[in-house]
Motif scaffolding. Structure first.
Motif: not given
Ligand code: ADP
Ligand code: MG
Length: 318
Positions: A116-136
């Protein structure tokens, strides 16, 4: 190719579910949470040369980074919903981006998790993934609920990622079938989402194994104010590579080799019969490996005698 074109070409093609009111393209995403559920979220970062080998296959990196992020949702007993992606790239390498986004997005699609979105920048290769989920409501599995006499379980097998790394780094030579088994384990760890949801209401505490069982179980113990006894002879180790190692090597990898992304969880005695019946009926792949104690600290035993290992779990600042 500028940043905007890059996002359009490689990431805007992701599957988007109907609960995404505004996805990629505005300042923020707008989503509709599932009615009556609580939201859970987590972010995971992988740095080239630290979390995956320099020059690793881009598609495999995409699969792995996403699977690792989902594993945190599994540990909470949560169901995935959406994710955001922060990418730092040394340069625009279209072949790399193509492979990476294929691996990432195909894995996300398999778990019906929308980008649903993100950010893109220049620099040494690095990947961040933010996950969202749901629970009762109130049902998220925490680290803090373990109580003395609870039984400790672990899903799947342990030490596979450490064994895979030994193979990747040419420190261990194995047969072709074992090689394939291990590489699949390393690059395509299966986040235990189904198991996580299955043990909601049964497990008193849970954690996913990213730093190694020893360190991660210690976190459950510390959060819960308890200790544990682990029977190393019961640690589930895959037959595929067992024969290539010494006993102490296997135990060390199973206990202190990180990134297996299995779940470790504790179950009160009165609930273990149901869990054991699931295991017998192959509705759950899990192994009892020890129990929670009043006495603080983690004690290792084998055949009833104390057992010691050298490594104690990977710690970035240790
Ligand atoms: P802003 O400057 O407002 O933060 P950006 O120019 O960084 O916005 O991003 C433009 C849009 O593209 C935003 O909707 C953002 O979420 C999305 N985006 C940026 N990078 C990525 C990426 N790597 N993957 C997915 N979406 C991205
Ligand atoms: Mg903006």
């Amino acid at each position: 190719m500028d940043e905007f074109e890059l996002i359009q070409k490689f990431f805007a093609r992701a599957l988007v579910s109907s609960d995404v009111l505004m996805g990629i393209g505005d300042d923020c995403a707008v989503v509709e949470p599932p009615p009556g559920r609580q939201l859970v979220m987590s972010i995971d970062t992988m740095v080239e040369g630290v979390h995956f080998p320099v020059g690793a296959d881009a598609e495999k990196v995409g699969v792995r980074v996403f699977s690792a992020a989902l594993s945190d949702l599994a540990a909470m007993g949560a169901r995935p919903l959406w994710f955001t992606l922060a990418l730092t790239l040394p340069r625009v390498d279209e072949a790399w981006l193509c492979g990476f986004s294929d691996g990432l997005l195909s894995t996300a699609a398999r778990y019906e998790c929308s980008l649903i979105g993100g950010d893109t920048t220049r620099g040494p290769l690095c990947i961040s993934v933010q996950v969202h989920g749901s629970v009762a409501p109130g049902q998220a599995l925490r680290r803090s609920g373990a109580r003395p006499d609870d039984v400790i379980y672990v899903t799947g097998s342990l030490g596979d990622a450490a064994a895979a790394l030994a193979v990747i780094e040419n420190k261990m030579t194995v047969s072709t079938s074992t090689y394939e088994f291990l590489l699949k384990r390393y690059y395509q760890p299966q986040p235990r989402l189904q198991e996580g949801e299955q043990i909601v209401g049964l497990a008193s505490a849970a954690i996913d194994l990213s730093d190694g069982l020893y360190g991660d179980l210690t976190r459950i113990c510390e959060a819960s104010g308890v200790g544990a006894v682990l029977d190393v002879g019961r640690l589930p180790i895959a037959d595929s590579w067992k024969g290539y190692t010494t006993e102490s090597q296997r135990y060390e990898w199973a206990l202190a080799g990180g990134e297996d992304y299995q779940l470790c969880f504790t179950v009160p005695r009165d609930k273990t019969p149901l869990l054991e019946s699931w295991i017998r009926e192959k509705k759950l792949q899990a192994t009892p490996i020890g129990k929670i104690t009043h006495k603080l600290g983690l004690k290792l035993v084998k055949d009833g005698r104390p057992y010691d290992i050298v490594g104690r779990g990977f710690n970035h600042f240790g």
